[in-house]
Structures are given as C-alpha cells and as structure tokens.
Design a protein around this motif. Structure first.
Motif, mmCIF file in Angstrom:
data_model
loop_
_atom_site.group_PDB
_atom_site.id
_atom_site.type_symbol
_atom_site.label_atom_id
_atom_site.label_comp_id
_atom_site.label_asym_id
_atom_site.label_seq_id
_atom_site.Cartn_x
_atom_site.Cartn_y
_atom_site.Cartn_z
ATOM 1 N N TRP A 3 0.845 -1.193 0.000
ATOM 2 C CA TRP A 3 0.000 0.000 0.000
ATOM 3 C C TRP A 3 0.880 1.242 0.000
ATOM 4 O O TRP A 3 1.861 1.320 0.748
ATOM 5 C CB TRP A 3 -0.887 0.035 1.239
ATOM 6 N N ASP A 4 0.517 2.231 -0.815
ATOM 7 C CA ASP A 4 1.116 3.550 -0.770
ATOM 8 C C ASP A 4 0.085 4.523 -0.206
ATOM 9 O O ASP A 4 -1.010 4.678 -0.787
ATOM 10 C CB ASP A 4 1.540 4.008 -2.171
ATOM 11 N N THR A 23 -2.005 3.272 8.724
ATOM 12 C CA THR A 23 -0.784 2.581 8.305
ATOM 13 C C THR A 23 -0.419 1.461 9.270
ATOM 14 O O THR A 23 -0.102 0.337 8.861
ATOM 15 C CB THR A 23 0.359 3.611 8.209
ATOM 16 N N ARG A 34 3.965 1.933 2.506
ATOM 17 C CA ARG A 34 4.840 3.096 2.358
ATOM 18 C C ARG A 34 3.991 4.338 2.629
ATOM 19 O O ARG A 34 2.992 4.567 1.935
ATOM 20 C CB ARG A 34 5.448 3.163 0.952
ATOM 21 N N TRP A 36 3.874 8.292 2.498
ATOM 22 C CA TRP A 36 4.511 9.452 1.887
ATOM 23 C C TRP A 36 3.907 10.703 2.523
ATOM 24 O O TRP A 36 2.710 10.953 2.389
ATOM 25 C CB TRP A 36 4.253 9.470 0.373
ATOM 26 N N ALA A 74 8.664 11.385 -4.060
ATOM 27 C CA ALA A 74 7.733 10.876 -5.076
ATOM 28 C C ALA A 74 7.492 11.904 -6.168
ATOM 29 O O ALA A 74 6.558 11.750 -6.967
ATOM 30 C CB ALA A 74 6.414 10.482 -4.426
ATOM 31 N N PRO A 83 4.616 1.799 -8.143
ATOM 32 C CA PRO A 83 3.509 1.898 -7.187
ATOM 33 C C PRO A 83 3.076 0.528 -6.694
ATOM 34 O O PRO A 83 3.258 -0.495 -7.376
ATOM 35 C CB PRO A 83 2.407 2.579 -8.004
ATOM 36 N N VAL A 87 -3.144 2.514 -3.843
ATOM 37 C CA VAL A 87 -2.683 3.875 -3.572
ATOM 38 C C VAL A 87 -3.806 4.627 -2.876
ATOM 39 O O VAL A 87 -4.938 4.692 -3.388
ATOM 40 C CB VAL A 87 -2.278 4.610 -4.865
ATOM 41 N N PHE A 99 4.423 10.346 -9.568
ATOM 42 C CA PHE A 99 3.924 9.067 -9.051
ATOM 43 C C PHE A 99 2.689 8.638 -9.838
ATOM 44 O O PHE A 99 2.535 7.454 -10.171
ATOM 45 C CB PHE A 99 3.609 9.180 -7.569
#
Length: 381
Positions: A3-4, A23, A34, A36, A74, A83, A87, A99
């Motif tokens: 997962w982003d 998260t 990840r 961001w 990114a 990716p 997302v 990204f």
C-alpha cells in the motif's frame, strides 16, 4: 499487498494522526505500507518507535513493514518506485504527478481517496463512488471515494483488533487505571475526578474552569501540550491577578506529548475527555467515556451542520433530557450557543456513562474501516 499512503499535513495533527493509525493497522494485518508525507515531524512524539536513517538524499523512517518517505521523494520521475497494489490519497491530497504517471500501467493499482469523517447524509450516498480521471498524467485511471462514517452504508471507523478490550480493561479496573496513570507519569489522588483537554485555541476553557472552581469536587484537569496548556495557564494567571486564585480542590496538570497508544490509554483513564478534530474524536468514542467534541472550525460555517449531524446520530437513543443537556454543552464549547446555566454531571455511570457505552456498542457492531477497506480494494471492478 503493498500500500502507498499519501498524506499532506494541512493543519494541526489530524492528517498525520489518521494516516499513521491506518498505516499501523494495515501493517499489523500483514500488509506492507509506504507512507509518503510532506511533514513527518509529529511522528517524533506520536510514534517514537519509528527508526530514522538517511537513504541517499532522503530521511526515511522504518517500523516493521512500514517505511515513511518524504513527499518530495515521489516528485522526481527517475526516483519514483513502482507503485504498490493500492494507492491511498488521504483527504484528497492528490499524489505527485510523477507518481501518478507511474500508476498509468497496464494493470494500475486500486486508487482510493480516503475522505474526511462526517455523519451527514451525503456520506452514505457518496461512499464507494467512482471518479474517472480525464486529463493529466493519470488520464484514463479511476479512483474511488471511501468515506469513513457511522452507518452501515459507509466505510466505518478506524478500530484496530483488540482496542475495545484494552480500553475496557483500564476503564473497568480502578487499580489498572491507577497503574496506567503512574506509568504515564500523571499525578492522581483517590477520589479525584479526572478530565483531559485537547482543544483548539478558541475553546471557552476559562468558562468551564470557572464552573469547576465553583463546584466543591476534587478535580484534576489534564492539559495537552499547545492550546489547552496555554489556555489553562492564562486562566490561572488571570484568577491570581484578580485575587481569586484557583480553588484548592481544582488542579491543572500540563502534560507532555503522548504517543498514540499512550493517548488512547489516557482517554480510558479519564472520567471525561474533551477532544478535538477527527482522530482524537474517534478514539474518545472507543474509550467508552463521556466526551465533548471540539470540531474543526471552517470559515463558511459548515462545521455547525457537521456537529449537529454527529450529535443526532451519536445521541439518537439517549434519554431526551441527557441528549439536550450534553448537546447544549457541545454547542457552547464550539461557540455555537451561549454557555449553559448548568452542565451534565460527570462521572455519571448510570446516566451519561451508560448512554456513551450504549452508543459505542452500536458503532462497534459495524465492521471497522480497515476491514472494509481491504474488502473494498480486493473486490473486482
């Protein structure tokens, strides 16, 4: 799955607070994440177990299957990694174009816009809807709106497995509660009622402290860092300057910044919690203690309707007099009504306390947000 999660810290700590809980819950269920974020400074105290190191030109945090990356990493096409499977853009933050361009591949990831929390009716109508992208580097992709909420046709609330049991263990056991306060280095005397305050700068804390000073009940008010501590100290100084220092039965205790797990434990220990924003409001619900919500104020005044919608849903099955009195306090605390002549009693296990637990049980019957989110992204289409 990988997962982003993208997060921009717009104001205060709610953005990163929600994203970090999401998260951690995903990672605890076996996923790799990840995160961001454009400003990770709050994680220094919110998540002190994250380990930080420099990788190339970026400072990256690591905790188990979680890595925390700067937003800037990114933004440069040559540096953007492949990716993940999913997302998430939190609160419509729009991931960097570099990204998004990497997402435009034969099998693009599931793209989710995790929206703000509300109890208003539009949430049930909007949850799960598609939003095709017609231009830019992500043209041709589709993202879906995922709305947290309080009803069956929403995405639910963040609630990691075991949370309720852990909170109830503290709430129901006076010895464990006292030991928890000691572990958190918070002074507390037997027979002393305990309240926590986490508020914005315009909270009418002075009016409430005046009311507490007039009640001959031993009370300790725990002030979180920032606005609550500044307002509490200003009130005490003003009383002293006027020759009416705080009553001996009322104690104000400034707190150090607490990690998210320690903040949860604090909420379970207190007889009353005054909380603000989205993240702490949800945690107050799960603590099973009476609470007052300081909603994030918006210039156009739409926060008033949002507050009323939540009160209507949260207090739907409460006795009418109790719902009226608590609602009056909530509205006054948010500057939407005059200060009440009298406030609801607390602690009140058979009144406000019992109603709180009843309302919490109704929410607990719905699947939690991460459970629903995983099911949503793994469905075809």
């Amino acid at each position: 799955m990988l997962w982003d999660v993208f997060c921009q810290v717009i104001d205060n700590f709610g953005d990163i607070g929600v994203c970090w809980r999401l998260t951690r819950d995903l990672a605890a269920r076996g996923h790799t994440v990840r995160l961001w974020v454009d400003d990770a400074s709050a994680l220094q105290w919110m998540a002190p177990d994250v380990r930080w190191a420099t990788r190339g030109v970026h400072r990256v945090g690591t905790l188990g299957a979680i890595t925390v990356h700067p937003w800037s990493a990114a933004t440069v096409a040559d540096d953007v990694p492949e990716p993940g499977d999913v997302v998430i853009e939190a609160f419509g933050c729009n991931p960097p174009e570099a990204f998004l361009a990497r997402m435009a591949r034969p099998a693009p990831p599931r793209w989710i816009n995790l929206e703000y929390l509300s109890a208003e009716d539009y949430v049930e109508r909007s949850h799960g809807l598609q939003s095709p992208v017609w231009s830019g580097p992500a043209a041709g992709l589709v993202k879906h709106f995922f709305y947290p909420g309080f009803a069956a046709r929403t995405g639910g609330l963040l609630r990691e497995p075991g949370l309720i049991a852990a909170q109830d263990a503290i709430r129901e056991d006076a010895a464990l509660s006292a030991a928890t306060l000691t572990d958190l280095r918070i002074p507390h005397q037997p027979g002393e009622r305990l309240a926590s305050v986490f508020c914005y700068a315009h909270a009418p804390l002075a009016s409430w402290l005046d009311a507490l000073a007039a009640e001959p009940v031993p009370t300790r008010v725990l002030l979180t860092p920032g606005h609550a501590t500044r307002l509490g100290e200003a009130w005490a100084h003003a009383r002293t300057a006027a020759g009416t220092p705080p009553a001996p039965h009322l104690h104000l205790t400034p707190l150090a910044a607490l990690s998210q797990p320690d903040f949860d434990r604090l909420l379970a220990c207190c007889d009353l919690n005054l909380v603000r924003g989205e993240d702490s409001a949800v945690r107050a619900l799960w603590a099973g203690r009476p609470h007052v919500w300081h909603i994030y104020e918006q210039d156009d005044g739409v926060h008033a309707a949002k507050l009323d919608a939540f009160m209507a849903r949260w207090m739907a099955c409460w006795p009418a007099p109790l719902a009226r009195d608590v609602s009056a306090w909530w509205r006054a605390w948010n500057g939407l009504a005059p200060w009440p002549d009298a406030l609801p009693a607390w602690p009140d296990p058979t009144g406000w306390g019992a109603a709180t637990l009843h309302a919490r049980a109704a929410l607990q019957a719905e699947p939690d947000l991460v459970t629903q989110l995983i099911a949503f992204v793994t469905r075809s289409g």
